[in-house]
Structures are given as C-alpha cells and as structure tokens.
Scaffold this motif. Structure first.
Motif, short mmCIF file in Angstrom:
data_model
loop_
_atom_site.label_atom_id
_atom_site.label_comp_id
_atom_site.label_asym_id
_atom_site.label_seq_id
_atom_site.Cartn_x
_atom_site.Cartn_y
_atom_site.Cartn_z
N THR A 33 -7.19 -8.00 5.48
CA THR A 33 -8.18 -7.42 4.57
C THR A 33 -8.30 -8.25 3.30
O THR A 33 -9.41 -8.54 2.83
CB THR A 33 -7.78 -5.97 4.19
OG1 THR A 33 -7.73 -5.18 5.37
CG2 THR A 33 -8.76 -5.37 3.20
N LEU A 34 -7.17 -8.66 2.74
CA LEU A 34 -7.19 -9.46 1.51
C LEU A 34 -7.86 -10.80 1.71
O LEU A 34 -8.49 -11.33 0.81
CB LEU A 34 -5.75 -9.67 1.00
CG LEU A 34 -5.03 -8.44 0.46
CD1 LEU A 34 -3.59 -8.75 0.14
CD2 LEU A 34 -5.75 -7.90 -0.77
N GLY A 46 -5.29 1.17 -2.30
CA GLY A 46 -5.40 2.28 -1.37
C GLY A 46 -5.48 3.66 -1.99
O GLY A 46 -5.70 4.64 -1.27
N THR A 62 0.85 -1.18 0.00
CA THR A 62 0.00 0.00 0.00
C THR A 62 0.90 1.24 0.00
O THR A 62 2.09 1.16 0.30
CB THR A 62 -0.88 0.03 1.24
OG1 THR A 62 -0.05 0.13 2.42
CG2 THR A 62 -1.73 -1.24 1.36
N HIS A 86 1.05 -2.77 9.19
CA HIS A 86 0.40 -2.56 7.89
C HIS A 86 0.33 -3.86 7.10
O HIS A 86 -0.69 -4.15 6.45
CB HIS A 86 1.17 -1.52 7.08
CG HIS A 86 0.90 -0.10 7.48
ND1 HIS A 86 -0.36 0.45 7.44
CD2 HIS A 86 1.72 0.89 7.92
CE1 HIS A 86 -0.31 1.71 7.84
NE2 HIS A 86 0.94 2.00 8.15
N GLU A 144 -11.71 -9.81 1.82
CA GLU A 144 -12.29 -8.90 0.83
C GLU A 144 -13.12 -9.64 -0.20
O GLU A 144 -13.02 -10.86 -0.37
CB GLU A 144 -11.19 -8.08 0.14
CG GLU A 144 -10.32 -8.92 -0.76
CD GLU A 144 -9.22 -8.11 -1.40
OE1 GLU A 144 -8.57 -8.65 -2.31
OE2 GLU A 144 -9.01 -6.97 -0.99
N GLN A 197 -3.18 -5.44 6.04
CA GLN A 197 -3.52 -5.63 4.63
C GLN A 197 -3.79 -7.10 4.34
O GLN A 197 -4.71 -7.43 3.56
CB GLN A 197 -2.39 -5.11 3.74
CG GLN A 197 -2.64 -5.22 2.25
CD GLN A 197 -3.71 -4.26 1.75
OE1 GLN A 197 -4.27 -3.50 2.51
NE2 GLN A 197 -3.99 -4.31 0.46
N GLU A 218 -9.65 0.07 -3.77
CA GLU A 218 -9.83 -0.80 -2.61
C GLU A 218 -8.61 -1.67 -2.38
O GLU A 218 -8.19 -1.88 -1.24
CB GLU A 218 -11.06 -1.69 -2.81
CG GLU A 218 -11.37 -2.60 -1.62
CD GLU A 218 -12.63 -3.40 -1.80
OE1 GLU A 218 -12.73 -4.48 -1.20
OE2 GLU A 218 -13.53 -2.95 -2.54
#
Length: 284
Positions: free
Chosen positions: A173-174, A227, A132, A166, A177, A170, A224
């Motif tokens: 999130t992945l 970022g 990101t 981070h 998602e 991330q 998304e």
C-alpha cells in the motif's frame, strides 16, 4: 532479559523482552545471513546497528516495523533503561531459504524486498514504517500469551503468518499510495507529538500548525497511513500506556489515568474496558 526462539518451517521467530532499573546494553548477532522484519512493541528501546566502521541509530522504536538484511558481521545493540524497556518480535529467514519458502512467500520477499534479497553490504536497511493498529494488537498479544507446548506453537504459527501478511500488505500500500514522502514525514511527526504529549495533547488545529499541514490533509491522510483517525490513535496509545503502567505495578489505576490525561476515573475505566475487555482494577 528473556529470549524465546521458535522455529516454524524455514522461519525463526525471536521474542525478546527486557526491563531494567539501570541502563544496560545487550548485543546480539546472527549466525548466518538473514532477511528479517523486527516489530517493536511498546517499550521504545534504543537500537544501534553496527557493521564495520558504520552504524545506524534508532532512538524512537515504539511501534516500528523494520525490515533488513544482516550477516554475521552485524551487531545489534539494545540500550535498555527504566523508561525504555525492550519488547521486540523478530521474524527471520536465512537467505539460502528464500527460494524454497512455501505458498509463494519467497516471491513476495523477492518482489517487495528486492534490495534485501540482493544485498550490497553487510547490513542493508529495507522499508520501515509504524505499525497499523492490527499489527500492534498482534505484537501485544505475543507478550500477553499464556499458552505452552503445542498450543503455543499453533498460536505462533497463526499469529506470525498474519503479522507478515499485514506487513507486506501495508508495504504494498505504501509503495502505491498517493501520500508523498514529505507529507508522510509530517504525519510521522504528528504521531510522535501525540505520543510525547499523552497527558496534554494539542488540538487538531495546534497539531496542524506544528507539523505544517492543513487540518483536512492531517485528518484524511493520518487515517489512510495509520488506519485510524488522529484522536482514536491518541486514545489507543493512552490506554496502552496506562495498561503497561498498571501491569508493571509502576502506577495505581488512578495514577495511570492521570498520567495519560484522564481526569475522570470512571471515564478512564469505561474506555479501558471497551478496549481490553476487562476493567483496569482486574489487572494482576
């Protein structure tokens, strides 16, 4: 080639940087089994991982965050060339240390990197993705850091903790998602097309056609996943590439501006100052 090792608690941070006028190959191994995350900066060096009769090649590493398990039988080869210098920050911890990591860090490794904590081979590749913008900024700051002694240790302690946070954020999130694997691959392809055409990038509609994804999903899911909007990402990459060219004295300010697609020197200088906080002419 420069290698800087920093030990912080049960983590070892390795900062590697290399440039060369000729093609050179640098190989290294770990002394014991480790779980690690490598964060590749702007150099886009070639990486080849060898273990036994197997190998895995990475021909596009710029901005890559790569997690893995490796023992002493694994050899990591970086091929450095004038067009592909090495810039890598690696955070590693010995497998034996995982259960003793403070602040529930061990639990995070076990929950999100389970395949690495319980390896099935000498080398096991874990999740990987392109960083990101926040992660990119941290990695860039490492290679522009001027601190020494205790101040340097304080800097690394704070920045590496933030970088790992981070990365795991991330990663979580992945894993949850709604972007499916096929669409994510198309978005990574869009990112690669932009990077390879900084001086003459395709329009949004042209990019959509090239990757086989409609413009709405390209705009929505690119932001998304990475970022930032598509052309904000493009601008960031243009300015970062220009910064590298000027700071390495490969180009004048004017040449760097042209190289990344700016026709107006004043527009380039203004955008550069807005991103970095100083004019390109102030780089020494």
């Amino acid at each position: 080639m420069t290698r800087d090792f920093i030990d912080i608690n049960d983590f070892t941070i390795l900062v590697e940087e290399a440039t060369s006028k000729n093609i050179i190959v640098d190989a290294c191994r770990f002394d014991e089994p480790v779980v690690a995350v490598a964060f590749y900066g702007s150099g886009n060096v070639d990486l080849n991982v060898k273990y036994g009769c197997k190998s895995k090649a990475f021909n596009y590493t710029k901005g890559l965050a790569l997690s893995f398990y490796a023992d002493s039988n694994v050899e990591f080869e970086h091929t450095v060339s004038p067009e592909k210098p090495l810039r890598c920050v690696l955070i590693a911890t010995a497998l034996r240390n995982l259960e003793n990591l403070p602040n529930e860090e061990g639990e995070i490794f076990f929950s999100l990197l389970n395949e690495l904590v319980n390896p099935s081979d000498h080398y096991v590749e874990g999740p990987q993705f392109f960083m990101t913008p926040d992660m990119d900024r941290i990695v860039d700051s490492v290679f522009n850091m001027k601190y020494h002694g205790k101040t340097k240790m304080m800097f690394f302690r704070s920045q590496m903790t933030t970088l790992l946070s981070h990365f795991f954020g991330q990663l979580a999130t992945l894993q949850t998602e709604k972007i499916n694997t096929t669409e994510r691959d198309k978005l990574y392809k869009a990112k690669e097309i932009l990077i390879n055409n900084l001086d003459n990038p395709p329009s949004l509609s042209e990019l959509s056609l090239q990757i086989g994804l409609n413009s709405y999903n390209l705009k929505k899911n690119f932001k998304e996943l990475f970022g930032v909007p598509v052309f904000k990402y493009l601008q960031n990459e243009r300015l970062k590439t220009a910064h590298e060219l000027i700071s390495s004295q490969k180009s004048t300010v004017q040449e760097a501006a042209w190289h990344v697609g700016y026709d107006s020197l004043s527009s380039f200088s203004n955008a550069f100052e807005k991103k970095f906080g100083y004019r390109p002419s102030q780089i020494k």
